[in-house]
Design an enzyme around this catalytic site. Structure first.
Site, PDB file in Angstrom:
ATOM      1  N   GLY A  28      -9.762   5.142  -5.969  1.00  0.00           N
ATOM      2  CA  GLY A  28      -8.373   4.499  -5.886  1.00  0.00           C
ATOM      3  C   GLY A  28      -7.164   5.027  -5.020  1.00  0.00           C
ATOM      4  O   GLY A  28      -7.524   4.996  -3.741  1.00  0.00           O
ATOM      5  N   ASP A  37      -5.802   7.676  -5.198  1.00  0.00           N
ATOM      6  CA  ASP A  37      -5.959   9.258  -4.814  1.00  0.00           C
ATOM      7  C   ASP A  37      -6.891   9.031  -3.461  1.00  0.00           C
ATOM      8  O   ASP A  37      -6.419   9.843  -2.598  1.00  0.00           O
ATOM      9  CB  ASP A  37      -6.892   9.781  -6.102  1.00  0.00           C
ATOM     10  N   THR A  65      -3.590   2.522 -14.282  1.00  0.00           N
ATOM     11  CA  THR A  65      -3.768   0.985 -14.561  1.00  0.00           C
ATOM     12  C   THR A  65      -5.180   0.736 -13.664  1.00  0.00           C
ATOM     13  O   THR A  65      -5.583  -0.639 -13.817  1.00  0.00           O
ATOM     14  CB  THR A  65      -2.955   0.224 -13.993  1.00  0.00           C
ATOM     15  N   ASP A 106       0.754  -1.054   0.157  1.00  0.00           N
ATOM     16  CA  ASP A 106      -0.172   0.149  -0.055  1.00  0.00           C
ATOM     17  C   ASP A 106       0.909   1.231   0.109  1.00  0.00           C
ATOM     18  O   ASP A 106       1.741   1.448   0.948  1.00  0.00           O
ATOM     19  CB  ASP A 106      -0.916  -0.017   1.246  1.00  0.00           C
TER      20      ASP A 106
HETATM   21  N1  AR6 Z   1      -1.298   1.560  -2.907  1.00  0.00           N
HETATM   22  C1  AR6 Z   1      -0.767   1.085  -4.158  1.00  0.00           C
HETATM   23  N2  AR6 Z   1      -1.534   0.991  -5.294  1.00  0.00           N
HETATM   24  C2  AR6 Z   1      -2.890   1.313  -5.259  1.00  0.00           C
HETATM   25  C3  AR6 Z   1      -3.667   1.648  -4.013  1.00  0.00           C
HETATM   26  C4  AR6 Z   1      -2.718   1.687  -2.839  1.00  0.00           C
HETATM   27  N3  AR6 Z   1      -3.163   2.141  -1.692  1.00  0.00           N
HETATM   28  N4  AR6 Z   1      -4.973   1.831  -4.078  1.00  0.00           N
HETATM   29  C5  AR6 Z   1      -5.024   1.380  -5.405  1.00  0.00           C
HETATM   30  N5  AR6 Z   1      -3.876   1.022  -6.187  1.00  0.00           N
HETATM   31  P1  AR6 Z   1      -6.255   4.154  -9.805  1.00  0.00           P
HETATM   32  P2  AR6 Z   1      -5.731   5.615 -12.272  1.00  0.00           P
HETATM   33  C6  AR6 Z   1      -3.507   0.810  -7.246  1.00  0.00           C
HETATM   34  O1  AR6 Z   1      -7.425   3.764 -10.174  1.00  0.00           O
HETATM   35  O2  AR6 Z   1      -5.926   4.337 -12.959  1.00  0.00           O
HETATM   36  C7  AR6 Z   1      -8.985   8.401  -9.138  1.00  0.00           C
HETATM   37  O3  AR6 Z   1     -10.339   8.512  -8.865  1.00  0.00           O
HETATM   38  C8  AR6 Z   1      -4.765   0.069  -8.328  1.00  0.00           C
HETATM   39  O4  AR6 Z   1      -4.667  -1.082  -8.099  1.00  0.00           O
HETATM   40  O5  AR6 Z   1      -5.946   4.521  -8.258  1.00  0.00           O
HETATM   41  O6  AR6 Z   1      -4.536   6.412 -12.597  1.00  0.00           O
HETATM   42  C9  AR6 Z   1      -8.093   9.627  -9.463  1.00  0.00           C
HETATM   43  O7  AR6 Z   1      -8.638  10.645  -8.774  1.00  0.00           O
HETATM   44  C10 AR6 Z   1      -4.060   0.229  -9.789  1.00  0.00           C
HETATM   45  O8  AR6 Z   1      -3.258  -0.667 -10.047  1.00  0.00           O
HETATM   46  O9  AR6 Z   1      -5.388   5.326 -10.586  1.00  0.00           O
HETATM   47  C11 AR6 Z   1      -8.468   9.528 -11.086  1.00  0.00           C
HETATM   48  O10 AR6 Z   1      -9.655  10.267 -11.325  1.00  0.00           O
HETATM   49  C12 AR6 Z   1      -3.416   1.714  -9.675  1.00  0.00           C
HETATM   50  O11 AR6 Z   1      -3.167   1.900  -8.116  1.00  0.00           O
HETATM   51  C13 AR6 Z   1      -8.495   8.073 -11.224  1.00  0.00           C
HETATM   52  O12 AR6 Z   1      -8.753   7.516 -10.323  1.00  0.00           O
HETATM   53  C14 AR6 Z   1      -3.750   3.028 -10.153  1.00  0.00           C
HETATM   54  O13 AR6 Z   1      -5.196   2.898 -10.091  1.00  0.00           O
HETATM   55  C15 AR6 Z   1      -6.989   7.633 -11.816  1.00  0.00           C
HETATM   56  O14 AR6 Z   1      -6.902   6.617 -12.430  1.00  0.00           O
END
Ligand code: AR6
Length: 167
Positions: free
Chosen positions: A31, A33, A122, A9
Site C-alpha cells: 500500500g 507504505d 482503509t 499520490d
Molecule cells: N497515495 C495515497 N494513498 C494511497 C497510496 C498513495 N500512493 N497508495 C495507497 N493509498 P494501506 P492501511 C491508499 O493499505 O490500511 C501496509 O502493508 C489506499 O487506497 O496503504 O493502513 C503497511 O505496512 C488506502 O485508501 O494502509 C501495513 O501493514 C489507504 O491509502 C498496512 O499496509 C491506506 O491503505 C497498513 O494498512
C-alpha cells in the site's frame, strides 16, 4: 488550520511532512507504505531500522507516530504511524483518532507547517472509508496544533467523495 481534500499520490505531495500508514515493524509493507519506501529510497528504511534498534525494540504501538527523513521524496519528513486493523466487534476509533493526533504532535515537534495524510487503515487494514473519513476529519479538527495546513490525499474518487461528504 486549513483542511484540504485532494485526489492523488501522497508520495508526490509538496508539503513539509507526509504521514505513512505503516505497521508496527516500521520495516515497510504494501500500500502507501510500500510506495513511500520505494519512491523515497533506502534512507527511510535505514532510519526506521535505527529507530527500532534504539527506541522501539518491540515495534511502534498502534496509534503512535514517529518521524524519519523523507529521502528522495519532495517532502522533508515522513511521519510513520500505525493504524488499527478494523474490527466490526471491537471499537478501535480512539486508536485511529490517536494516529492523527500523534502525527500532528510530531509535526509540531519538527516545525512542519503543512502535513499530508493518507486514509489511514482503509486499505489492507480494512476500515470502511466513510467511517475512517469521519474519524480522521474529527480528529484533525479537534487537534491542538501549530500545523497550518492538513491535506488529505485520497487515492481514488470513492475515497475523495467519502471525505467530501464528511467535511
Ligand atoms: N497515495 C495515497 N494513498 C494511497 C497510496 C498513495 N500512493 N497508495 C495507497 N493509498 P494501506 P492501511 C491508499 O493499505 O490500511 C501496509 O502493508 C489506499 O487506497 O496503504 O493502513 C503497511 O505496512 C488506502 O485508501 O494502509 C501495513 O501493514 C489507504 O491509502 C498496512 O499496509 C491506506 O491503505 C497498513 O494498512
Amino acid at each position: 488550520m486549513r483542511i484540504s481534500l485532494v485526489l492523488g499520490d501522497i508520495t508526490q505531495q509538496q508539503v513539509d511532512a507526509i504521514v505513512n500508514a505503516a505497521n508496527s515493524s516500521l520495516l515497510g509493507g504494501g500500500g502507501v507504505d510500500g510506495a513511500i519506501h520505494r519512491k523515497g529510497g533506502p534512507a527511510i528504511l535505514e532510519e526506521c531500522r535505527k529507530l527500532r534498534a534504539s527506541h522501539y525494540g518491540k515495534g511502534l504501538a498502534t496509534g503512535q507516530a514517529v518521524a524519519t527523513t523523507a529521502g528522495n521524496l519532495p517532502a522533508r519528513w515522513v511521519i510513520h504511524t500505525v493504524g488499527p486493523v478494523y474490527s466490526a466487534t471491537d471499537d478501535r476509533s480512539e486508536l485511529l483518532a490517536s494516529c492523527h493526533h500523534q502525527s500532528l504532535r510530531i509535526a509540531d515537534e519538527l516545525g512542519a507547517q503543512t502535513v499530508a495524510f493518507p486514509a489511514i487503515s482503509t486499505g489492507i487494514y480494512g476500515w470502511p472509508m466513510a467511517s475512517a473519513a469521519e474519524i480522521a476529519l474529527q480528529a484533525v479538527r479537534s487537534a491542538s496544533t501549530r500545523v497550518a495546513e492538513v491535506r488529505f490525499v485520497l487515492f481514488d474518487r470513492e475515497a475523495l467523495s467519502a471525505f467530501e461528504s464528511q467535511n
